[in-house]
Design a protein around this motif. Structure first.
Motif, PDB file in Angstrom:
ATOM      1  N   PHE A  16     104.378 106.110 112.735  1.00 57.00           N
ATOM      2  CA  PHE A  16     103.946 105.628 114.044  1.00 57.00           C
ATOM      3  C   PHE A  16     102.554 104.999 113.954  1.00 57.00           C
ATOM      4  O   PHE A  16     102.314 103.913 114.482  1.00 57.00           O
ATOM      5  N   LEU A  17     101.634 105.690 113.280  1.00 59.87           N
ATOM      6  CA  LEU A  17     100.272 105.169 113.157  1.00 59.87           C
ATOM      7  C   LEU A  17     100.236 103.871 112.356  1.00 59.87           C
ATOM      8  O   LEU A  17      99.479 102.954 112.684  1.00 59.87           O
ATOM      9  N   HIS A  18     101.060 103.785 111.331  1.00 62.78           N
ATOM     10  CA  HIS A  18     101.146 102.545 110.554  1.00 62.78           C
ATOM     11  C   HIS A  18     101.638 101.401 111.439  1.00 62.78           C
ATOM     12  O   HIS A  18     101.083 100.303 111.416  1.00 62.78           O
ATOM     13  N   GLY A  19     102.678 101.662 112.228  1.00 59.59           N
ATOM     14  CA  GLY A  19     103.201 100.639 113.131  1.00 59.59           C
ATOM     15  C   GLY A  19     102.176 100.212 114.165  1.00 59.59           C
ATOM     16  O   GLY A  19     102.051  99.023 114.483  1.00 59.59           O
ATOM     17  N   PHE A  20     101.425 101.176 114.686  1.00 62.64           N
ATOM     18  CA  PHE A  20     100.381 100.872 115.660  1.00 62.64           C
ATOM     19  C   PHE A  20      99.324  99.954 115.047  1.00 62.64           C
ATOM     20  O   PHE A  20      98.920  98.952 115.642  1.00 62.64           O
ATOM     21  N   ALA A  21      98.883 100.299 113.846  1.00 63.01           N
ATOM     22  CA  ALA A  21      97.881  99.484 113.150  1.00 63.01           C
ATOM     23  C   ALA A  21      98.432  98.096 112.833  1.00 63.01           C
ATOM     24  O   ALA A  21      97.744  97.087 113.021  1.00 63.01           O
ATOM     25  N   ALA A  22      99.663  98.031 112.358  1.00 66.02           N
ATOM     26  CA  ALA A  22     100.272  96.749 112.011  1.00 66.02           C
ATOM     27  C   ALA A  22     100.411  95.850 113.238  1.00 66.02           C
ATOM     28  O   ALA A  22     100.217  94.631 113.142  1.00 66.02           O
ATOM     29  N   ASN A  23     100.725  96.424 114.394  1.00 61.01           N
ATOM     30  CA  ASN A  23     100.821  95.632 115.626  1.00 61.01           C
ATOM     31  C   ASN A  23      99.464  95.054 116.013  1.00 61.01           C
ATOM     32  O   ASN A  23      99.374  93.903 116.447  1.00 61.01           O
ATOM     33  N   GLY A  24      98.419  95.845 115.869  1.00 60.36           N
ATOM     34  CA  GLY A  24      97.079  95.344 116.163  1.00 60.36           C
ATOM     35  C   GLY A  24      96.665  94.225 115.220  1.00 60.36           C
ATOM     36  O   GLY A  24      96.085  93.219 115.632  1.00 60.36           O
ATOM     37  N   VAL A  25      96.987  94.385 113.955  1.00 57.83           N
ATOM     38  CA  VAL A  25      96.679  93.346 112.968  1.00 57.83           C
ATOM     39  C   VAL A  25      97.484  92.084 113.267  1.00 57.83           C
ATOM     40  O   VAL A  25      96.968  90.964 113.184  1.00 57.83           O
ATOM     41  N   SER A  26      98.731  92.244 113.651  1.00 52.62           N
ATOM     42  CA  SER A  26      99.567  91.096 113.999  1.00 52.62           C
ATOM     43  C   SER A  26      98.960  90.321 115.173  1.00 52.62           C
ATOM     44  O   SER A  26      98.933  89.084 115.172  1.00 52.62           O
ATOM     45  N   ALA A  27      98.455  91.045 116.163  1.00 52.66           N
ATOM     46  CA  ALA A  27      97.811  90.389 117.302  1.00 52.66           C
ATOM     47  C   ALA A  27      96.553  89.649 116.850  1.00 52.66           C
ATOM     48  O   ALA A  27      96.295  88.526 117.297  1.00 52.66           O
ATOM     49  N   ALA A  28      95.793  90.248 115.943  1.00 52.46           N
ATOM     50  CA  ALA A  28      94.577  89.593 115.435  1.00 52.46           C
ATOM     51  C   ALA A  28      94.922  88.311 114.681  1.00 52.46           C
ATOM     52  O   ALA A  28      94.211  87.314 114.782  1.00 52.46           O
ATOM     53  N   ILE A  29      96.032  88.318 113.956  1.00 48.78           N
ATOM     54  CA  ILE A  29      96.468  87.111 113.249  1.00 48.78           C
ATOM     55  C   ILE A  29      96.837  86.025 114.259  1.00 48.78           C
ATOM     56  O   ILE A  29      96.428  84.872 114.135  1.00 48.78           O
ATOM     57  N   ARG A  30      97.619  86.395 115.290  1.00 51.54           N
ATOM     58  CA  ARG A  30      98.044  85.412 116.286  1.00 51.54           C
ATOM     59  C   ARG A  30      96.880  84.856 117.083  1.00 51.54           C
ATOM     60  O   ARG A  30      96.924  83.706 117.528  1.00 51.54           O
ATOM     61  N   LEU A  31      95.840  85.645 117.253  1.00 56.09           N
ATOM     62  CA  LEU A  31      94.655  85.173 117.973  1.00 56.09           C
ATOM     63  C   LEU A  31      93.736  84.352 117.088  1.00 56.09           C
ATOM     64  O   LEU A  31      92.759  83.778 117.562  1.00 56.09           O
ATOM     65  N   GLY A  32      94.019  84.307 115.806  1.00 57.09           N
ATOM     66  CA  GLY A  32      93.201  83.545 114.886  1.00 57.09           C
ATOM     67  C   GLY A  32      91.946  84.271 114.448  1.00 57.09           C
ATOM     68  O   GLY A  32      91.030  83.661 113.900  1.00 57.09           O
ATOM     69  N   MET A  33      91.894  85.580 114.686  1.00 57.62           N
ATOM     70  CA  MET A  33      90.712  86.356 114.305  1.00 57.62           C
ATOM     71  C   MET A  33      90.676  86.622 112.804  1.00 57.62           C
ATOM     72  O   MET A  33      89.594  86.740 112.223  1.00 57.62           O
ATOM     73  N   ILE A  34      91.851  86.777 112.216  1.00 59.26           N
ATOM     74  CA  ILE A  34      91.969  86.944 110.770  1.00 59.26           C
ATOM     75  C   ILE A  34      93.113  86.060 110.291  1.00 59.26           C
ATOM     76  O   ILE A  34      93.993  85.693 111.073  1.00 59.26           O
ATOM     77  N   GLY A  35      93.104  85.741 109.031  1.00 54.52           N
ATOM     78  CA  GLY A  35      94.154  84.896 108.471  1.00 54.52           C
ATOM     79  C   GLY A  35      95.369  85.699 108.040  1.00 54.52           C
ATOM     80  O   GLY A  35      95.337  86.931 107.957  1.00 54.52           O
ATOM     81  N   GLN A  36      96.438  84.995 107.755  1.00 52.17           N
ATOM     82  CA  GLN A  36      97.687  85.651 107.367  1.00 52.17           C
ATOM     83  C   GLN A  36      97.568  86.408 106.053  1.00 52.17           C
ATOM     84  O   GLN A  36      98.241  87.420 105.863  1.00 52.17           O
ATOM     85  N   THR A  37      96.753  85.932 105.142  1.00 53.21           N
ATOM     86  CA  THR A  37      96.600  86.654 103.880  1.00 53.21           C
ATOM     87  C   THR A  37      95.688  87.878 104.035  1.00 53.21           C
ATOM     88  O   THR A  37      95.798  88.827 103.269  1.00 53.21           O
ATOM     89  N   ASP A  38      94.823  87.858 105.055  1.00 53.99           N
ATOM     90  CA  ASP A  38      93.955  89.015 105.295  1.00 53.99           C
ATOM     91  C   ASP A  38      94.678  90.143 106.015  1.00 53.99           C
ATOM     92  O   ASP A  38      94.285  91.302 105.874  1.00 53.99           O
ATOM     93  N   GLY A  39      95.706  89.828 106.775  1.00 58.61           N
ATOM     94  CA  GLY A  39      96.426  90.838 107.542  1.00 58.61           C
ATOM     95  C   GLY A  39      96.931  91.999 106.702  1.00 58.61           C
ATOM     96  O   GLY A  39      96.620  93.162 107.003  1.00 58.61           O
ATOM     97  N   PRO A  40      97.701  91.734 105.641  1.00 67.46           N
ATOM     98  CA  PRO A  40      98.165  92.848 104.811  1.00 67.46           C
ATOM     99  C   PRO A  40      97.021  93.628 104.164  1.00 67.46           C
ATOM    100  O   PRO A  40      97.124  94.842 103.988  1.00 67.46           O
ATOM    101  N   ARG A  41      95.939  92.953 103.861  1.00 64.52           N
ATOM    102  CA  ARG A  41      94.780  93.660 103.284  1.00 64.52           C
ATOM    103  C   ARG A  41      94.180  94.637 104.299  1.00 64.52           C
ATOM    104  O   ARG A  41      93.759  95.737 103.938  1.00 64.52           O
ATOM    105  N   VAL A  42      94.120  94.207 105.549  1.00 61.44           N
ATOM    106  CA  VAL A  42      93.582  95.084 106.590  1.00 61.44           C
ATOM    107  C   VAL A  42      94.483  96.300 106.758  1.00 61.44           C
ATOM    108  O   VAL A  42      94.010  97.438 106.826  1.00 61.44           O
ATOM    109  N   VAL A  43      95.791  96.073 106.827  1.00 59.06           N
ATOM    110  CA  VAL A  43      96.732  97.184 106.975  1.00 59.06           C
ATOM    111  C   VAL A  43      96.613  98.136 105.784  1.00 59.06           C
ATOM    112  O   VAL A  43      96.586  99.357 105.947  1.00 59.06           O
TER     113      VAL A  43
END
Length: 92
Positions: A19-46
């Protein structure tokens, strides 16, 4: 998620970590869509949050309903405010 973990033989710890992993991944996904982080940075953040996710799952493994009940009530009270926001970036 809890019933799925139980069906697969996992316990509360596995369900909480998932559950916590999914919660974090959803937040990272939103950050990617908002352009706050890039697609290659998303998995690194997770991946960087994995330690905190497991630490939190370990910390709450023995929690009772009395321990988590107040948090649930607060979440339930805040949900209507979220659903009635005027500017919505993502529809849920």
């Amino acid at each position: 998620m809890g019933s799925g973990a139980g069906w697969r033989g996992g316990g509360r710890h596995d369900a909480t970590a998932a559950f916590l992993h999914g919660f974090a991944a959803n937040g990272v996904s939103a950050a990617i869509r908002l352009g706050m982080i890039g697609q290659t940075d998303g998995p690194r953040v997770v991946q960087g949050l994995e330690g905190a996710t497991l630490k939190t799952a370990n910390a709450v493994e023995g929690a009772t309903i009395e321990d988590i009940g107040p948090a649930s009530l607060t979440i339930d009270m805040m949900a209507p405010a979220h659903e009635t926001q005027t500017p919505r970036l993502f529809k849920t």
